[in-house]
Scaffold this motif. Structure first.
Motif, PDB file in Angstrom:
ATOM      1  N   MET A 290     -10.092 -38.516  53.074  1.00 27.30           N
ATOM      2  CA  MET A 290      -9.917 -39.558  54.076  1.00 27.30           C
ATOM      3  C   MET A 290     -11.167 -40.374  54.142  1.00 27.30           C
ATOM      4  SD  MET A 290      -7.551 -41.027  55.917  1.00 27.30           S
ATOM      5  CE  MET A 290      -7.329 -41.998  57.311  1.00 27.30           C
ATOM      6  N   ASP A 291     -11.126 -41.639  53.952  1.00 32.86           N
ATOM      7  CA  ASP A 291     -12.242 -42.515  53.798  1.00 32.86           C
ATOM      8  C   ASP A 291     -12.850 -42.961  55.377  1.00 32.86           C
ATOM      9  OD1 ASP A 291     -12.115 -42.912  51.370  1.00 32.86           O
ATOM     10  OD2 ASP A 291     -10.754 -44.616  51.238  1.00 32.86           O
ATOM     11  N   ARG A 292     -13.738 -43.031  55.735  1.00 35.35           N
ATOM     12  CA  ARG A 292     -14.281 -43.576  56.716  1.00 35.35           C
ATOM     13  C   ARG A 292     -15.159 -44.618  56.863  1.00 35.35           C
ATOM     14  NH1 ARG A 292     -18.306 -40.573  61.408  1.00 35.35           N
ATOM     15  NH2 ARG A 292     -19.476 -42.292  61.178  1.00 35.35           N
ATOM     16  N   ILE A 293     -14.828 -45.627  57.369  1.00 37.05           N
ATOM     17  CA  ILE A 293     -15.322 -47.050  57.214  1.00 37.05           C
ATOM     18  C   ILE A 293     -15.802 -47.425  58.522  1.00 37.05           C
ATOM     19  CG2 ILE A 293     -15.054 -49.473  56.237  1.00 37.05           C
ATOM     20  CD1 ILE A 293     -12.837 -48.553  54.920  1.00 37.05           C
ATOM     21  N   TYR A 294     -17.175 -47.873  58.575  1.00 39.49           N
ATOM     22  CA  TYR A 294     -17.891 -48.381  59.761  1.00 39.49           C
ATOM     23  C   TYR A 294     -18.960 -49.396  59.767  1.00 39.49           C
ATOM     24  CZ  TYR A 294     -21.375 -44.961  58.755  1.00 39.49           C
ATOM     25  OH  TYR A 294     -22.306 -44.197  58.177  1.00 39.49           O
ATOM     26  N   MET A 295     -18.992 -50.205  60.608  1.00 41.36           N
ATOM     27  CA  MET A 295     -20.162 -51.407  60.913  1.00 41.36           C
ATOM     28  C   MET A 295     -21.373 -50.698  61.346  1.00 41.36           C
ATOM     29  SD  MET A 295     -20.689 -54.591  60.458  1.00 41.36           S
ATOM     30  CE  MET A 295     -19.278 -55.326  60.019  1.00 41.36           C
TER      31      MET A 295
ATOM     32  N   HIS B 166     -20.335 -49.575  56.179  1.00 35.02           N
ATOM     33  CA  HIS B 166     -20.719 -48.116  55.231  1.00 35.02           C
ATOM     34  C   HIS B 166     -19.262 -47.387  54.951  1.00 35.02           C
ATOM     35  CE1 HIS B 166     -24.984 -48.065  56.286  1.00 35.02           C
ATOM     36  NE2 HIS B 166     -24.566 -48.881  57.240  1.00 35.02           N
ATOM     37  N   VAL B 167     -19.165 -47.017  53.845  1.00 31.67           N
ATOM     38  CA  VAL B 167     -17.864 -46.180  53.715  1.00 31.67           C
ATOM     39  C   VAL B 167     -18.310 -44.818  53.020  1.00 31.67           C
ATOM     40  CG1 VAL B 167     -15.909 -46.218  51.931  1.00 31.67           C
ATOM     41  CG2 VAL B 167     -17.046 -48.284  52.721  1.00 31.67           C
ATOM     42  N   GLU B 168     -17.568 -43.882  53.658  1.00 32.63           N
ATOM     43  CA  GLU B 168     -17.688 -42.439  53.386  1.00 32.63           C
ATOM     44  C   GLU B 168     -16.547 -41.927  52.461  1.00 32.63           C
ATOM     45  OE1 GLU B 168     -18.633 -40.123  56.815  1.00 32.63           O
ATOM     46  OE2 GLU B 168     -20.254 -41.241  57.307  1.00 32.63           O
ATOM     47  N   ILE B 169     -16.887 -41.448  51.307  1.00 31.49           N
ATOM     48  CA  ILE B 169     -15.693 -41.086  50.390  1.00 31.49           C
ATOM     49  C   ILE B 169     -15.908 -39.734  49.935  1.00 31.49           C
ATOM     50  CG2 ILE B 169     -14.339 -41.344  48.103  1.00 31.49           C
ATOM     51  CD1 ILE B 169     -15.565 -44.366  48.369  1.00 31.49           C
ATOM     52  N   GLU B 170     -14.991 -38.788  50.031  1.00 31.11           N
ATOM     53  CA  GLU B 170     -15.285 -37.410  49.712  1.00 31.11           C
ATOM     54  C   GLU B 170     -16.003 -37.279  48.322  1.00 31.11           C
ATOM     55  OE1 GLU B 170     -11.844 -35.127  50.187  1.00 31.11           O
ATOM     56  OE2 GLU B 170     -11.540 -35.821  52.354  1.00 31.11           O
TER      57      GLU B 170
ATOM     58  N   LEU C 112     -11.875 -49.135  44.723  1.00 25.61           N
ATOM     59  CA  LEU C 112     -13.016 -49.892  45.395  1.00 25.61           C
ATOM     60  C   LEU C 112     -12.471 -50.992  45.851  1.00 25.61           C
ATOM     61  CD1 LEU C 112     -15.888 -50.109  45.889  1.00 25.61           C
ATOM     62  CD2 LEU C 112     -16.163 -51.009  43.641  1.00 25.61           C
ATOM     63  N   ASP C 113     -11.843 -51.810  45.435  1.00 28.50           N
ATOM     64  CA  ASP C 113     -11.117 -53.051  45.690  1.00 28.50           C
ATOM     65  C   ASP C 113     -10.290 -52.625  47.131  1.00 28.50           C
ATOM     66  OD1 ASP C 113     -10.191 -55.840  45.136  1.00 28.50           O
ATOM     67  OD2 ASP C 113      -8.297 -54.819  45.334  1.00 28.50           O
ATOM     68  N   GLU C 114      -9.460 -51.603  47.077  1.00 28.03           N
ATOM     69  CA  GLU C 114      -8.871 -51.138  48.140  1.00 28.03           C
ATOM     70  C   GLU C 114      -9.511 -51.087  49.404  1.00 28.03           C
ATOM     71  OE1 GLU C 114      -6.358 -47.282  49.735  1.00 28.03           O
ATOM     72  OE2 GLU C 114      -5.874 -48.016  47.724  1.00 28.03           O
ATOM     73  N   ILE C 115     -10.739 -50.351  49.104  1.00 29.93           N
ATOM     74  CA  ILE C 115     -11.854 -49.681  50.181  1.00 29.93           C
ATOM     75  C   ILE C 115     -12.219 -50.998  50.752  1.00 29.93           C
ATOM     76  CG2 ILE C 115     -13.994 -48.791  50.786  1.00 29.93           C
ATOM     77  CD1 ILE C 115     -13.079 -46.454  48.729  1.00 29.93           C
ATOM     78  N   LEU C 116     -12.876 -52.138  49.927  1.00 26.59           N
ATOM     79  CA  LEU C 116     -13.594 -53.243  50.326  1.00 26.59           C
ATOM     80  C   LEU C 116     -12.413 -54.125  50.989  1.00 26.59           C
ATOM     81  CD1 LEU C 116     -15.569 -53.949  47.125  1.00 26.59           C
ATOM     82  CD2 LEU C 116     -16.279 -52.913  49.396  1.00 26.59           C
TER      83      LEU C 116
ATOM     84  N   THR D  72      -9.919 -53.318  52.742  1.00 25.09           N
ATOM     85  CA  THR D  72      -9.921 -52.673  54.049  1.00 25.09           C
ATOM     86  C   THR D  72     -10.847 -53.052  55.016  1.00 25.09           C
ATOM     87  OG1 THR D  72      -8.600 -50.775  53.091  1.00 25.09           O
ATOM     88  CG2 THR D  72      -9.552 -50.297  55.529  1.00 25.09           C
ATOM     89  N   ALA D  73     -12.281 -52.738  54.487  1.00 27.89           N
ATOM     90  CA  ALA D  73     -13.518 -53.075  55.223  1.00 27.89           C
ATOM     91  C   ALA D  73     -13.413 -54.502  55.669  1.00 27.89           C
ATOM     92  CB  ALA D  73     -14.740 -52.761  54.385  1.00 27.89           C
ATOM     93  N   GLN D  74     -13.150 -55.569  54.817  1.00 31.81           N
ATOM     94  CA  GLN D  74     -12.913 -56.819  55.399  1.00 31.81           C
ATOM     95  C   GLN D  74     -12.081 -56.995  56.132  1.00 31.81           C
ATOM     96  OE1 GLN D  74     -11.493 -59.458  52.155  1.00 31.81           O
ATOM     97  NE2 GLN D  74     -12.682 -61.190  52.712  1.00 31.81           N
ATOM     98  N   ARG D  75     -10.803 -56.451  56.392  1.00 32.78           N
ATOM     99  CA  ARG D  75      -9.849 -56.541  57.240  1.00 32.78           C
ATOM    100  C   ARG D  75     -10.330 -56.018  58.767  1.00 32.78           C
ATOM    101  NH1 ARG D  75      -6.339 -55.435  53.181  1.00 32.78           N
ATOM    102  NH2 ARG D  75      -6.010 -53.240  53.837  1.00 32.78           N
ATOM    103  N   ALA D  76     -11.051 -55.147  58.627  1.00 37.46           N
ATOM    104  CA  ALA D  76     -11.289 -54.351  59.854  1.00 37.46           C
ATOM    105  C   ALA D  76     -12.503 -54.971  60.505  1.00 37.46           C
ATOM    106  CB  ALA D  76     -11.739 -52.846  59.279  1.00 37.46           C
ATOM    107  N   PHE D  77     -13.330 -55.700  59.734  1.00 37.23           N
ATOM    108  CA  PHE D  77     -14.382 -56.266  60.318  1.00 37.23           C
ATOM    109  C   PHE D  77     -14.511 -57.777  60.056  1.00 37.23           C
ATOM    110  CE2 PHE D  77     -15.706 -51.914  59.368  1.00 37.23           C
ATOM    111  CZ  PHE D  77     -15.728 -51.500  60.561  1.00 37.23           C
TER     112      PHE D  77
END
Length: 55
Positions: free
Chosen positions: A1-6, A16-20, A39-43, A45-50
């Motif tokens: 599970m990814d962890r994304i935080y500002m 910051h994104v943590e990936i296993e 990577l596109d999916e992660i970015l 998600t981060a953009q929507r979150a922040f």
């Protein structure tokens, strides 16, 4: 599970994104574009979150 935080530091906003480690290895070994899609999916998600400076 990814962890994304500002992280706010010295007036900068950093995402910051943590990936296993295993997932990283699998993506790097893929030859079908999976790494780019992931990577596109992660970015996105981060953009929507922040969006708008929210954290």
């Amino acid at each position: 599970m990814d962890r994304i935080y500002m992280n706010h530091r010295r007036g900068e906003r950093r995402i910051h994104v943590e990936i296993e480690e295993q997932e990283i290895a699998e993506l790097l070994d893929s030859r079908d574009g999976a790494a780019a899609r992931r990577l596109d999916e992660i970015l996105r998600t981060a953009q929507r979150a922040f969006a708008g400076g929210q954290s």
